[in-house]
Design a protein around this motif. Sequence first.
Motif, PDB file in Angstrom:
ATOM      1  N   ASP A  58      13.253   1.070  -0.384  1.00 22.42           N
ATOM      2  CA  ASP A  58      14.185   1.215   0.732  1.00 22.42           C
ATOM      3  C   ASP A  58      14.820   2.603   0.725  1.00 22.42           C
ATOM      4  N   GLY A  59      14.222   3.488  -0.094  1.00 27.09           N
ATOM      5  CA  GLY A  59      14.683   4.865  -0.190  1.00 27.09           C
ATOM      6  C   GLY A  59      13.532   5.836  -0.056  1.00 27.09           C
ATOM      7  N   GLY A  60      13.349   6.666  -1.099  1.00 25.66           N
ATOM      8  CA  GLY A  60      12.379   7.747  -1.026  1.00 25.66           C
ATOM      9  C   GLY A  60      10.939   7.314  -0.851  1.00 25.66           C
ATOM     10  N   SER A  61      10.505   6.295  -1.605  1.00 21.69           N
ATOM     11  CA  SER A  61       9.113   5.844  -1.490  1.00 21.69           C
ATOM     12  C   SER A  61       8.832   5.291  -0.100  1.00 21.69           C
ATOM     13  N   GLY A  62       9.775   4.509   0.419  1.00 22.93           N
ATOM     14  CA  GLY A  62       9.589   3.965   1.759  1.00 22.93           C
ATOM     15  C   GLY A  62       9.514   5.059   2.810  1.00 22.93           C
ATOM     16  N   ALA A  63      10.369   6.075   2.672  1.00 27.44           N
ATOM     17  CA  ALA A  63      10.354   7.184   3.630  1.00 27.44           C
ATOM     18  C   ALA A  63       9.035   7.948   3.551  1.00 27.44           C
ATOM     19  N   PHE A  64       8.546   8.184   2.320  1.00 21.83           N
ATOM     20  CA  PHE A  64       7.280   8.903   2.141  1.00 21.83           C
ATOM     21  C   PHE A  64       6.145   8.177   2.834  1.00 21.83           C
ATOM     22  N   TRP A  65       6.038   6.865   2.598  1.00 22.62           N
ATOM     23  CA  TRP A  65       4.915   6.118   3.156  1.00 22.62           C
ATOM     24  C   TRP A  65       5.094   5.831   4.634  1.00 22.62           C
ATOM     25  N   THR A  66       6.313   5.792   5.129  1.00 24.18           N
ATOM     26  CA  THR A  66       6.516   5.641   6.564  1.00 24.18           C
ATOM     27  C   THR A  66       5.966   6.857   7.298  1.00 24.18           C
ATOM     28  N   GLU A  67       6.230   8.039   6.764  1.00 29.78           N
ATOM     29  CA  GLU A  67       5.727   9.268   7.372  1.00 29.78           C
ATOM     30  C   GLU A  67       4.205   9.360   7.291  1.00 29.78           C
ATOM     31  N   ARG A  68       3.614   8.661   6.325  1.00 36.56           N
ATOM     32  CA  ARG A  68       2.176   8.761   6.086  1.00 36.56           C
ATOM     33  C   ARG A  68       1.488   7.407   6.210  1.00 36.56           C
ATOM     34  N   ALA A  69       2.030   6.545   7.043  1.00 38.95           N
ATOM     35  CA  ALA A  69       1.490   5.189   7.178  1.00 38.95           C
ATOM     36  C   ALA A  69       0.040   5.212   7.650  1.00 38.95           C
ATOM     37  N   GLN A  70      -0.255   6.073   8.592  1.00 40.69           N
ATOM     38  CA  GLN A  70      -1.632   6.137   9.087  1.00 40.69           C
ATOM     39  C   GLN A  70      -2.578   6.597   7.981  1.00 40.69           C
ATOM     40  N   ARG A  71      -2.130   7.542   7.158  1.00 40.13           N
ATOM     41  CA  ARG A  71      -2.970   8.026   6.067  1.00 40.13           C
ATOM     42  C   ARG A  71      -3.268   6.909   5.076  1.00 40.13           C
ATOM     43  N   PHE A  72      -2.278   6.077   4.767  1.00 34.58           N
ATOM     44  CA  PHE A  72      -2.530   4.960   3.863  1.00 34.58           C
ATOM     45  C   PHE A  72      -3.549   4.002   4.460  1.00 34.58           C
ATOM     46  N   ASP A  73      -3.381   3.656   5.737  1.00 33.55           N
ATOM     47  CA  ASP A  73      -4.329   2.749   6.383  1.00 33.55           C
ATOM     48  C   ASP A  73      -5.734   3.343   6.390  1.00 33.55           C
ATOM     49  N   GLN A  74      -5.833   4.660   6.619  1.00 36.58           N
ATOM     50  CA  GLN A  74      -7.137   5.318   6.573  1.00 36.58           C
ATOM     51  C   GLN A  74      -7.712   5.272   5.157  1.00 36.58           C
ATOM     52  N   GLY A  75      -6.868   5.521   4.183  1.00 38.90           N
ATOM     53  CA  GLY A  75      -7.330   5.584   2.802  1.00 38.90           C
ATOM     54  C   GLY A  75      -7.915   4.277   2.314  1.00 38.90           C
ATOM     55  N   ILE A  76      -7.327   3.171   2.740  1.00 39.65           N
ATOM     56  CA  ILE A  76      -7.737   1.860   2.253  1.00 39.65           C
ATOM     57  C   ILE A  76      -8.653   1.143   3.236  1.00 39.65           C
ATOM     58  N   SER A  77      -9.107   1.867   4.265  1.00 44.98           N
ATOM     59  CA  SER A  77      -9.842   1.234   5.358  1.00 44.98           C
ATOM     60  C   SER A  77     -11.117   0.525   4.897  1.00 44.98           C
ATOM     61  N   GLY A  78     -11.761   1.028   3.856  1.00 45.76           N
ATOM     62  CA  GLY A  78     -12.980   0.394   3.378  1.00 45.76           C
ATOM     63  C   GLY A  78     -12.753  -0.995   2.812  1.00 45.76           C
ATOM     64  N   TYR A  79     -11.522  -1.291   2.440  1.00 41.59           N
ATOM     65  CA  TYR A  79     -11.186  -2.591   1.850  1.00 41.59           C
ATOM     66  C   TYR A  79     -10.539  -3.550   2.856  1.00 41.59           C
ATOM     67  N   HIS A  80     -10.055  -3.005   3.958  1.00 36.26           N
ATOM     68  CA  HIS A  80      -9.269  -3.791   4.909  1.00 36.26           C
ATOM     69  C   HIS A  80     -10.058  -4.973   5.464  1.00 36.26           C
ATOM     70  N   GLY A  81     -11.281  -4.702   5.911  1.00 34.40           N
ATOM     71  CA  GLY A  81     -12.096  -5.773   6.466  1.00 34.40           C
ATOM     72  C   GLY A  81     -12.463  -6.828   5.439  1.00 34.40           C
ATOM     73  N   GLU A  82     -12.667  -6.396   4.196  1.00 35.89           N
ATOM     74  CA  GLU A  82     -12.990  -7.353   3.127  1.00 35.89           C
ATOM     75  C   GLU A  82     -11.841  -8.342   2.939  1.00 35.89           C
ATOM     76  N   LEU A  83     -10.617  -7.831   2.980  1.00 38.49           N
ATOM     77  CA  LEU A  83      -9.447  -8.698   2.820  1.00 38.49           C
ATOM     78  C   LEU A  83      -9.334  -9.686   3.980  1.00 38.49           C
ATOM     79  N   LEU A  84      -9.472  -9.202   5.202  1.00 38.66           N
ATOM     80  CA  LEU A  84      -9.347 -10.083   6.363  1.00 38.66           C
ATOM     81  C   LEU A  84     -10.460 -11.120   6.393  1.00 38.66           C
ATOM     82  N   ASN A  85     -11.675 -10.716   6.063  1.00 39.09           N
ATOM     83  CA  ASN A  85     -12.783 -11.677   6.046  1.00 39.09           C
ATOM     84  C   ASN A  85     -12.536 -12.773   5.025  1.00 39.09           C
ATOM     85  N   ALA A  86     -12.038 -12.390   3.839  1.00 40.63           N
ATOM     86  CA  ALA A  86     -11.768 -13.388   2.804  1.00 40.63           C
ATOM     87  C   ALA A  86     -10.635 -14.322   3.210  1.00 40.63           C
ATOM     88  N   ALA A  87      -9.673 -13.814   3.955  1.00 39.68           N
ATOM     89  CA  ALA A  87      -8.540 -14.647   4.380  1.00 39.68           C
ATOM     90  C   ALA A  87      -8.985 -15.754   5.339  1.00 39.68           C
TER      91      ALA A  87
END
Length: 281
Positions: free
Chosen positions: A19-48
């Motif tokens: 709720d401080g620095g880490s949250g602010a860092f990742w809020t500014e870079r939310a798209q980058r995180f989603d891009q970074g983990i994109s190869g795993y995203h579909g695997e998670l949703l399919n398993a769910a």
Amino acid sequence: MSDTPKVDSSNTDQFRSWDGGSGAFWTERAQRFDQGISGYHGELLNAADIQQDSLVLDIGCGSGQVTRDAARIAHEGSALGVDLSSTLLDLARTLAVKDQLYNATFVQADAQVHDFGESRFDIAVGRHGTMFFGDRQAAFANIARAIRPGGRFVQLTWQALDRNESISTFRTIASGGRELPPPPPEAPTPFSLSDPDRVRQLLRGAGFVDIEMTGLTIPMYYGRDVDDAFDFIANHFASAFGQLDDESRALDTLRGNIADHLTDRGVLYGAAHWLVQARRT
């Protein structure tokens, strides 16, 4: 949210960070995180295996990509995302409204102690959101209470540090080339759920059965080119680099290492995760 959420004493440092620095860092870079983990995203949703009428709980939802995609699939149901970061949740709400996903809602909460209600959800998911609890046994038990009998819990977690080229490499460079001990297994770090035996023990103790752990090794994306990736990684490890006597030399080493990982699809580093699936009794 204006009200401070109930946070377990074992999670106060995580709350302060997210709720401080880490949250602010990742809020500014939310798209980058989603891009970074994109190869795993579909695997998670399919398993769910979310259905059109599913009620879904997303643990550690961050900026809400999983929550929003779950809400799209469960268009006759709903998806609730919870996180400790108010700034990430504000972004998640904005994006859900933009996408007109009115069955996606978000709450600032510590999932270790938050009252979700009894047997409320069909599915709980967590994409990098379950490794940071101070008491993972208590957290999984609380999540289990929120899932209906027979419902499922699907998580994406990191495998061991030495299996993840990017973090182990950046960590070494940011320490000036020194060999660092691995994070303590009980500490709330990205690798706290990397030991399969430990994960199975925690989930069984919380009331889950049919536990499956599937290893996934998909490269992670860090930027479109060397400068883009360097800006992201150097900022992520800025506090560690700032403590070095020869910071500029370490940053040059980082830039060179990034250049070695540049491909026609951007900067990619090897990564290894566990796809964890379990069923509530």
